[in-house]
Design a protein around this motif. Structure first.
Motif, short mmCIF file in Angstrom:
data_model
loop_
_atom_site.label_atom_id
_atom_site.label_comp_id
_atom_site.label_asym_id
_atom_site.label_seq_id
_atom_site.Cartn_x
_atom_site.Cartn_y
_atom_site.Cartn_z
N LYS A 62 0.84 -1.19 0.00
CA LYS A 62 0.00 0.00 0.00
C LYS A 62 0.88 1.25 0.00
CE LYS A 62 -0.53 0.42 5.03
NZ LYS A 62 -1.51 0.47 6.16
N MET A 63 0.29 2.36 -0.36
CA MET A 63 0.99 3.64 -0.33
C MET A 63 0.97 4.18 1.10
SD MET A 63 1.83 3.96 -3.51
CE MET A 63 2.42 5.67 -3.59
N ILE A 64 2.09 4.77 1.51
CA ILE A 64 2.16 5.41 2.82
C ILE A 64 2.74 6.82 2.65
CG2 ILE A 64 2.39 3.25 4.09
CD1 ILE A 64 5.38 3.83 4.37
N THR A 65 2.41 7.69 3.58
CA THR A 65 2.93 9.06 3.55
C THR A 65 4.18 9.15 4.42
OG1 THR A 65 0.71 9.98 3.24
CG2 THR A 65 2.41 11.47 4.04
N VAL A 66 5.22 9.75 3.85
CA VAL A 66 6.47 9.92 4.59
C VAL A 66 6.97 11.35 4.39
CG1 VAL A 66 7.15 7.50 4.40
CG2 VAL A 66 7.87 9.12 2.63
N TYR A 67 7.87 11.78 5.29
CA TYR A 67 8.53 13.06 5.11
C TYR A 67 9.95 12.79 4.61
CZ TYR A 67 10.42 17.70 5.71
OH TYR A 67 11.01 18.92 5.46
N CYS A 68 10.32 13.44 3.51
CA CYS A 68 11.63 13.24 2.90
C CYS A 68 12.49 14.49 3.02
CB CYS A 68 11.49 12.91 1.41
SG CYS A 68 10.58 11.41 1.03
N ASP A 69 13.73 14.31 3.43
CA ASP A 69 14.74 15.36 3.41
C ASP A 69 15.65 15.08 2.22
OD1 ASP A 69 16.85 17.10 3.74
OD2 ASP A 69 17.63 16.13 5.53
N MET A 70 15.61 15.95 1.22
CA MET A 70 16.37 15.76 -0.01
C MET A 70 17.62 16.65 -0.09
SD MET A 70 14.34 13.60 -1.54
CE MET A 70 12.70 13.23 -2.19
N SER A 76 22.04 12.47 -1.10
CA SER A 76 21.33 11.47 -0.29
C SER A 76 19.91 11.92 -0.02
CB SER A 76 22.07 11.24 1.04
OG SER A 76 22.08 12.44 1.81
N ALA A 77 19.07 10.96 0.33
CA ALA A 77 17.68 11.23 0.70
C ALA A 77 17.39 10.52 2.00
CB ALA A 77 16.73 10.75 -0.40
N TRP A 78 16.63 11.19 2.88
CA TRP A 78 16.39 10.69 4.23
C TRP A 78 14.90 10.68 4.52
CZ3 TRP A 78 20.51 8.82 6.95
CH2 TRP A 78 21.77 9.15 6.45
N THR A 79 14.45 9.62 5.18
CA THR A 79 13.05 9.48 5.56
C THR A 79 12.92 9.58 7.07
OG1 THR A 79 12.75 7.94 3.72
CG2 THR A 79 10.99 8.04 5.36
N LEU A 80 12.05 10.44 7.54
CA LEU A 80 11.80 10.61 8.97
C LEU A 80 11.08 9.37 9.50
CD1 LEU A 80 12.10 12.86 11.20
CD2 LEU A 80 9.69 13.39 10.74
N VAL A 81 11.64 8.72 10.51
CA VAL A 81 11.00 7.53 11.07
C VAL A 81 10.51 7.75 12.50
CG1 VAL A 81 12.30 5.94 9.60
CG2 VAL A 81 13.19 6.51 11.89
N MET A 82 11.11 8.72 13.20
CA MET A 82 10.63 9.10 14.53
C MET A 82 11.09 10.51 14.84
SD MET A 82 10.94 7.21 18.28
CE MET A 82 12.70 7.50 18.58
N SER A 83 10.23 11.29 15.48
CA SER A 83 10.59 12.64 15.87
C SER A 83 9.68 13.09 17.00
CB SER A 83 10.48 13.60 14.68
OG SER A 83 11.00 14.88 14.99
N PHE A 84 10.26 13.80 17.95
CA PHE A 84 9.42 14.26 19.07
C PHE A 84 10.06 15.45 19.76
CE2 PHE A 84 12.31 11.01 20.60
CZ PHE A 84 12.77 11.49 21.82
N ALA A 85 9.19 16.28 20.33
CA ALA A 85 9.65 17.40 21.16
C ALA A 85 10.03 16.86 22.53
CB ALA A 85 8.55 18.45 21.28
N LEU A 86 10.96 17.54 23.19
CA LEU A 86 11.43 17.08 24.50
C LEU A 86 10.28 16.90 25.49
CD1 LEU A 86 13.84 16.42 26.37
CD2 LEU A 86 13.91 18.88 26.95
#
Length: 249
Positions: A62-70, A76-86
């Motif tokens: 299936k298609m999923i939504t991701v955030y990409c840093d290009m 290189s290309a990077w996919t956000l897998v976890m992120s959180f505020a302190l």
């Protein structure tokens, strides 16, 4: 002649219909083959904006939504897998669940303040990646390699690692200006106890040492028992810790 002509005409129509079905299948297959399955696929197709993208998860089909840093690290290309505020470190999925565990938070809505992919999504992204990294305050600073770590999965598989103060090889690590490249650093990750992190208060044992300037019980890149305001990920309650999986062209 009409009688003789009709079978030939019907046969021709039948062949055309078969070819049309085959052509549709070929188009569908080609479309599937070029559907991006990672942020790197988008980069290879000429997309250069840091943004939300749809990729095809072959495992889930299936298609999923991701955030990409290009852009932050050229080539290189990077996919956000976890992120959180302190301030959200009190949420168990972010502070006490290892990457081996399925502990999703807003897994269908990537964001920088409260987000963690499901284990199956991370596993799929790992199959499309060669490296992982952690950044601090990416939305504000992007990447300048301060308070940052990057490693190859072949050297240090953070998805499967379990240990208490184990020396693991990284390509580069920087904590509060202390840095080293292609060296070992000391890591923790235990099921239901520690999300992956470095404990800077404990010197020695590995090549990397950030104990100078550390506060008591300082953890970096995750867990965060006692925040150090000089470490970007823990400067304030809104400071963010950003985990990524990525690959190079």
């Amino acid at each position: 002649m009409d009688i003789l002509f009709m079978p030939s005409l019907l046969f021709t129509i039948f062949i055309l219909q078969v070819n049309a079905v085959e052509s549709a299948d070929v188009v569908k297959q080609k479309k599937l083959e070029i559907t991006p399955q990672s942020c790197l696929d988008y980069l290879k197709q000429g997309y250069t904006s840091n943004d939300f993208y749809k990729i095809y998860d072959c495992n889930a089909r299936k298609m999923i939504t991701v955030y990409c840093d290009m852009t932050s690290e050229p080539g290189s290309a990077w996919t956000l897998v976890m992120s959180f505020a302190l301030k959200n470190r009190v949420i168990e999925q972010l502070s006490k669940k290892g990457f081996q565990q399925n502990a999703p938070v807003n897994e269908n809505s990537p964001n920088f303040y409260l987000y963690r992919m499901s284990n199956s999504q991370m596993t799929y992204l790992k199959s499309q990646s060669t490296h992982w990294r952690v950044t601090c305050e990416y939305p504000k600073i992007k990447v300048d390699y301060r308070d940052y770590v990057r490693a190859k999965f072949t050297d240090f598989d953070v998805m499967t690692f379990t240990g208490f103060g184990i020396c693991k090889k990284v390509e580069y690590v920087n904590i509060r200006g202390h840095q080293c490249a292609y060296c070992t650093s000391k890591w923790w990750q235990l099921l239901n106890r520690y999300a992956p992190h470095i404990d800077s208060t404990i010197p020695g044992g590995c090549q990397f040492d950030a104990s100078a300037g550390a506060v008591r019980y300082e953890d970096d890149f995750g867990y965060y028992t006692t925040p150090n305001k000089k470490f970007r990920c823990t400067t304030s309650d809104l400071s963010t810790t950003n985990w990524w999986f990525g690959a190079y062209i």
